[in-house]
Design an enzyme around this catalytic site. Sequence first.
Site, PDB file in Angstrom:
ATOM      1  N   CYS A  28       1.575   0.206  -8.098  1.00 27.92           N
ATOM      2  CA  CYS A  28       0.917   1.068  -7.248  1.00 27.92           C
ATOM      3  C   CYS A  28       0.069   0.090  -6.228  1.00 27.92           C
ATOM      4  CB  CYS A  28       0.179   2.250  -7.985  1.00 27.92           C
ATOM      5  SG  CYS A  28      -1.277   1.760  -8.994  1.00 27.92           S
ATOM      6  N   TYR A  45       5.172  -3.553   8.734  1.00 26.19           N
ATOM      7  CA  TYR A  45       4.934  -2.078   8.853  1.00 26.19           C
ATOM      8  C   TYR A  45       3.567  -1.634   8.891  1.00 26.19           C
ATOM      9  CZ  TYR A  45       4.195  -2.195   3.914  1.00 26.19           C
ATOM     10  OH  TYR A  45       3.455  -2.570   2.575  1.00 26.19           O
ATOM     11  N   THR A  73       2.431  -6.227   1.607  1.00 27.80           N
ATOM     12  CA  THR A  73       2.306  -7.137   2.827  1.00 27.80           C
ATOM     13  C   THR A  73       1.577  -6.730   4.005  1.00 27.80           C
ATOM     14  OG1 THR A  73       4.310  -6.238   3.606  1.00 27.80           O
ATOM     15  CG2 THR A  73       4.649  -8.066   2.067  1.00 27.80           C
ATOM     16  N   ARG A 126      13.287  -8.303   5.061  1.00 29.69           N
ATOM     17  CA  ARG A 126      12.688  -7.385   6.205  1.00 29.69           C
ATOM     18  C   ARG A 126      11.399  -7.290   6.062  1.00 29.69           C
ATOM     19  NH1 ARG A 126      12.284  -2.900   3.045  1.00 29.69           N
ATOM     20  NH2 ARG A 126      13.462  -3.156   1.016  1.00 29.69           N
ATOM     21  N   ASP A 245       4.919   3.167  -7.774  1.00 24.21           N
ATOM     22  CA  ASP A 245       4.855   2.738  -6.720  1.00 24.21           C
ATOM     23  C   ASP A 245       4.294   3.644  -5.383  1.00 24.21           C
ATOM     24  OD1 ASP A 245       5.724   0.460  -4.800  1.00 24.21           O
ATOM     25  OD2 ASP A 245       7.399   1.707  -4.115  1.00 24.21           O
TER      26      ASP A 245
END
Length: 293
Positions: A28, A45, A73, A126, A245
Amino acid sequence: MTPDYLPFHPSPKKPDYTPPPGAVDAHCHVFGPAAVFPFAPERKYTPCDAPKEQLFALRDHLGLSRNVIVQATCHGRDNAALVDALEASEGLARGVAIVGEDVSETDLKAMHAAGVRGVRFNFVKRLVDATPHEVFERIAAKVAALGWHIVVYFESQDLDEVAPLVRRLPGIVVVDHMGRPDVAQGVEGAGFAAFLRFMEENQDVWVKVSCPERLTLAGPPYDDVVPFAARLVDRFPDRVLWGTDWPHPNMKSHMPDDGALVDVIPRIAPTEALQRKLLIDNPMRLYWPEEGA
């Protein structure tokens, strides 16, 4: 700051399945809040705020006991939000950080004291720019002295590229999200067969049977993904981990109900013995070995 993907589910259901006491959500995240812990300028993002308070409230709502919080990230190599959450967890959370090869021994020891037990190497094109494998090897050598493991994130088509590096890394290596198999090929497809062989040939490689919502083509209740996770649990019961997650970054087709994700557990680990290995024994052995589980 406007997020560029769906926000997490505002009111997940109470799971029909009751996890055993001590169950661990072994994958998580915490994001921000951005006003306190800014996101990395180089991020690919922008997430919504998903602070530690909401993560811990979700843990309790789902009937789970502990968390393994993985640096994503969007925060880059600034692990401040992660460390803050670990220090607030009262020992009920461990962490996986992202670091560069220039990380100091002092910084590593400070993160270890906070509860970090691994580093993550991301190969998803990506999400990150390419990094020479030699850099990852130098990082792995630094963290091995602390007994940390390595988490690797890649997509199934990149297994042949990543596998040689994984074999050279010291200690346990954990693969995120089943190596992102191509569900369209089916559980008997060549791609997943290659991943199963990789697991058979490398006894120090573990795998997270997580993220059906990320892999599915059919959508909830993820009937097309369950056979992949079930096969891994059956074949490698002592090397599997499970996680929500949460808060599900980069989900754009649908946002999963975390209670429904918990209900997938008995479908992939059908016996109490397998559920205990998946949810308690394995994550405790990797992240809380001092407690002797």
